[in-house]
Design a protein around this motif. Structure first.
Motif, PDB file in Angstrom:
ATOM      1  N   SER A  71      -9.893  -3.435   5.326  1.00  0.00           N
ATOM      2  CA  SER A  71      -9.313  -4.724   4.955  1.00  0.00           C
ATOM      3  C   SER A  71      -9.576  -5.091   3.498  1.00  0.00           C
ATOM      4  CB  SER A  71      -9.857  -5.830   5.862  1.00  0.00           C
ATOM      5  OG  SER A  71     -11.241  -6.051   5.634  1.00  0.00           O
ATOM      6  N   ILE A  72     -10.335  -4.255   2.785  1.00  0.00           N
ATOM      7  CA  ILE A  72     -10.518  -4.468   1.351  1.00  0.00           C
ATOM      8  C   ILE A  72      -9.160  -4.495   0.652  1.00  0.00           C
ATOM      9  CG2 ILE A  72     -11.365  -3.359  -0.775  1.00  0.00           C
ATOM     10  CD1 ILE A  72     -13.512  -4.790   0.803  1.00  0.00           C
ATOM     11  N   ALA A  73      -8.188  -3.781   1.213  1.00  0.00           N
ATOM     12  CA  ALA A  73      -6.833  -3.749   0.633  1.00  0.00           C
ATOM     13  C   ALA A  73      -6.287  -5.148   0.419  1.00  0.00           C
ATOM     14  CB  ALA A  73      -5.899  -2.935   1.534  1.00  0.00           C
ATOM     15  N   THR A  74      -6.495  -6.023   1.386  1.00  0.00           N
ATOM     16  CA  THR A  74      -6.006  -7.396   1.243  1.00  0.00           C
ATOM     17  C   THR A  74      -7.080  -8.343   0.730  1.00  0.00           C
ATOM     18  OG1 THR A  74      -6.450  -7.665   3.620  1.00  0.00           O
ATOM     19  CG2 THR A  74      -4.172  -7.266   2.954  1.00  0.00           C
ATOM     20  N   ALA A  75      -8.337  -8.113   1.110  1.00  0.00           N
ATOM     21  CA  ALA A  75      -9.406  -9.032   0.735  1.00  0.00           C
ATOM     22  C   ALA A  75      -9.550  -9.144  -0.780  1.00  0.00           C
ATOM     23  CB  ALA A  75     -10.725  -8.592   1.357  1.00  0.00           C
ATOM     24  N   VAL A  76      -9.386  -8.022  -1.498  1.00  0.00           N
ATOM     25  CA  VAL A  76      -9.498  -8.061  -2.958  1.00  0.00           C
ATOM     26  C   VAL A  76      -8.181  -7.741  -3.652  1.00  0.00           C
ATOM     27  CG1 VAL A  76     -11.926  -7.372  -2.819  1.00  0.00           C
ATOM     28  CG2 VAL A  76     -10.197  -5.636  -3.270  1.00  0.00           C
ATOM     29  N   GLY A  77      -7.225  -7.158  -2.918  1.00  0.00           N
ATOM     30  CA  GLY A  77      -5.985  -6.726  -3.555  1.00  0.00           C
ATOM     31  C   GLY A  77      -4.827  -7.682  -3.435  1.00  0.00           C
ATOM     32  N   TYR A  78      -5.020  -8.805  -2.724  1.00  0.00           N
ATOM     33  CA  TYR A  78      -3.881  -9.692  -2.469  1.00  0.00           C
ATOM     34  C   TYR A  78      -3.327 -10.342  -3.728  1.00  0.00           C
ATOM     35  CZ  TYR A  78      -6.943 -13.817  -2.883  1.00  0.00           C
ATOM     36  OH  TYR A  78      -7.797 -14.795  -3.344  1.00  0.00           O
ATOM     37  N   ALA A 127       1.708  -2.589  -0.634  1.00  0.00           N
ATOM     38  CA  ALA A 127       0.874  -2.438   0.559  1.00  0.00           C
ATOM     39  C   ALA A 127       0.558  -0.969   0.795  1.00  0.00           C
ATOM     40  CB  ALA A 127       1.593  -3.028   1.782  1.00  0.00           C
ATOM     41  N   GLY A 128       1.569  -0.109   0.611  1.00  0.00           N
ATOM     42  CA  GLY A 128       1.337   1.324   0.782  1.00  0.00           C
ATOM     43  C   GLY A 128       0.289   1.844  -0.182  1.00  0.00           C
ATOM     44  N   LEU A 129       0.371   1.431  -1.440  1.00  0.00           N
ATOM     45  CA  LEU A 129      -0.610   1.870  -2.437  1.00  0.00           C
ATOM     46  C   LEU A 129      -2.014   1.393  -2.076  1.00  0.00           C
ATOM     47  CD1 LEU A 129       1.370   1.178  -5.740  1.00  0.00           C
ATOM     48  CD2 LEU A 129       0.810   3.412  -4.776  1.00  0.00           C
ATOM     49  N   ILE A 160      -3.739  -2.302  10.150  1.00  0.00           N
ATOM     50  CA  ILE A 160      -3.004  -1.807   8.991  1.00  0.00           C
ATOM     51  C   ILE A 160      -1.623  -2.454   8.907  1.00  0.00           C
ATOM     52  CG2 ILE A 160      -1.883   0.260   8.035  1.00  0.00           C
ATOM     53  CD1 ILE A 160      -4.306   1.856   9.030  1.00  0.00           C
ATOM     54  N   GLY A 161      -0.967  -2.603  10.063  1.00  0.00           N
ATOM     55  CA  GLY A 161       0.332  -3.258  10.079  1.00  0.00           C
ATOM     56  C   GLY A 161       0.262  -4.699   9.633  1.00  0.00           C
ATOM     57  N   ARG A 162      -0.782  -5.404  10.054  1.00  0.00           N
ATOM     58  CA  ARG A 162      -0.942  -6.805   9.642  1.00  0.00           C
ATOM     59  C   ARG A 162      -1.252  -6.910   8.159  1.00  0.00           C
ATOM     60  NH1 ARG A 162      -3.887  -6.971  14.546  1.00  0.00           N
ATOM     61  NH2 ARG A 162      -5.873  -7.142  13.417  1.00  0.00           N
ATOM     62  N   PHE A 167       0.790  -8.471   2.676  1.00  0.00           N
ATOM     63  CA  PHE A 167       1.261  -8.179   1.322  1.00  0.00           C
ATOM     64  C   PHE A 167       2.653  -8.764   1.090  1.00  0.00           C
ATOM     65  CE2 PHE A 167      -2.317  -5.639   0.408  1.00  0.00           C
ATOM     66  CZ  PHE A 167      -2.255  -5.257  -0.924  1.00  0.00           C
ATOM     67  N   VAL A 168       3.534  -8.603   2.062  1.00  0.00           N
ATOM     68  CA  VAL A 168       4.889  -9.138   1.922  1.00  0.00           C
ATOM     69  C   VAL A 168       4.855 -10.663   1.829  1.00  0.00           C
ATOM     70  CG1 VAL A 168       7.131  -9.378   3.057  1.00  0.00           C
ATOM     71  CG2 VAL A 168       5.959  -7.167   3.065  1.00  0.00           C
TER      72      VAL A 168
END
Length: 275
Positions: A71-78, A127-129, A160-162, A167-168
């Motif tokens: 979840s770091i993808a969204t926690a820091v990448g949003y 999101a993919g990246l 992962i889907g969420r 991201f969208v």
């Protein structure tokens, strides 16, 4: 012009500039490095590799590590999809290309709709990246320390889907912000100030002051964490915080933020004359 043509035009604008891939590279490196660093640290603590007393009290149980690391993808990448959504609109105001856009697409609702659809494409790409960076590096480091990556579990793929959906939705919020705040510098500074300083401070205060957390958990970043269902900021105890909202509530909150900004932008800015 149809919505399909408006969308195609918006995507052409995006991919003929360098901003999208520069932000993409920074996002990939930032998320990947953060996920790898945290996976290595918590993984070493969880399996006792660090030794000493710290190994007996890991910051996160081994079973809770994979979703938090991914979840770091969204926690820091949003902030990256939020910025790309904002730039998708404010770039038109800054470079004065909105006039030919409206000449080609006189129906402004279709023009805005094209930006939203194009934003959904950009959000999916980002999101993919972010997911490749976070899940790839995180899973590799967790496996190195002998921790189950949980990549074969349906719950992980639902997570992962969420994150992809988050991201969208962040792009949609960014489009709304850009529609409302015409000045690109003001919009970008405002986005960075709120996401990197104001909301983190408010959420930190909410963790120590009774009653404040009931408000701070409705903020955009907290709503994103709720939608995803895991976050380094809310799951340090290895479980969801007490009284946590359902994931779909977080999604509705984010959609609500996007709708509010878009409607306000439509009423205040988008319908105004441009030169």
């Amino acid at each position: 012009m149809t919505l399909a043509n408006a969308t195609r035009s918006e995507l052409t604008k995006q991919f003929t500039t360098s901003m999208w891939w520069i932000l993409g590279i920074v996002l990939f490196l930032y998320v990947g490095a953060t996920a790898a660093g945290l996976a290595a640290t918590f993984g070493a603590l969880a399996n006792g590799s660090l030794g000493g007393e710290a190994s007996n009290t890991p910051a996160l149980p081994a079973a809770a590590l994979p979703p938090v690391i991914y979840s770091i993808a969204t926690a820091v990448g949003y902030v990256f999809p939020l910025l790309i959504g904002t730039l998708l609109v404010t770039g038109e105001f800054r470079h004065k290309t909105l006039t030919p856009t409206f000449l080609a697409t006189p129906r402004r609702g279709i023009a805005l709709g094209g930006k939203l659809v194009a934003g959904a494409v950009m959000g999916t790409l980002y999101a993919g990246l972010a997911l490749v960076a976070a899940v790839g590096s995180g899973a590799a480091l967790l496996a190195l320390f002998g921790i189950d990556t949980q990549l074969t579990e349906p719950a992980t793929w639902a997570l992962i889907g969420r994150m992809a959906l988050a991201f969208v939705l962040w792009v949609f919020i960014g489009v709304g912000v850009g529609t409302l705040v015409r000045n690109q510098i003001a919009a970008v500074v405002g986005v960075l100030a709120f996401t990197q300083f104001i909301e983190p401070i408010l959420r930190t205060v909410g963790g120590f002051v009774d009653g404040v957390s009931n408000i701070t958990r409705l903020l955009p970043g907290a709503s994103s964490d709720t939608l995803v269902g895991a976050s380094i900021y809310t799951n340090l105890g290895g479980q969801a915080p007490q009284g946590a909202l359902e994931w779909w509530v977080g999604g509705l909150l984010m959609l609500g933020y996007a709708a509010v900004f878009l409607v306000a932008g439509w009423l205040v800015s988008w319908r105004r004359d441009v030169s």
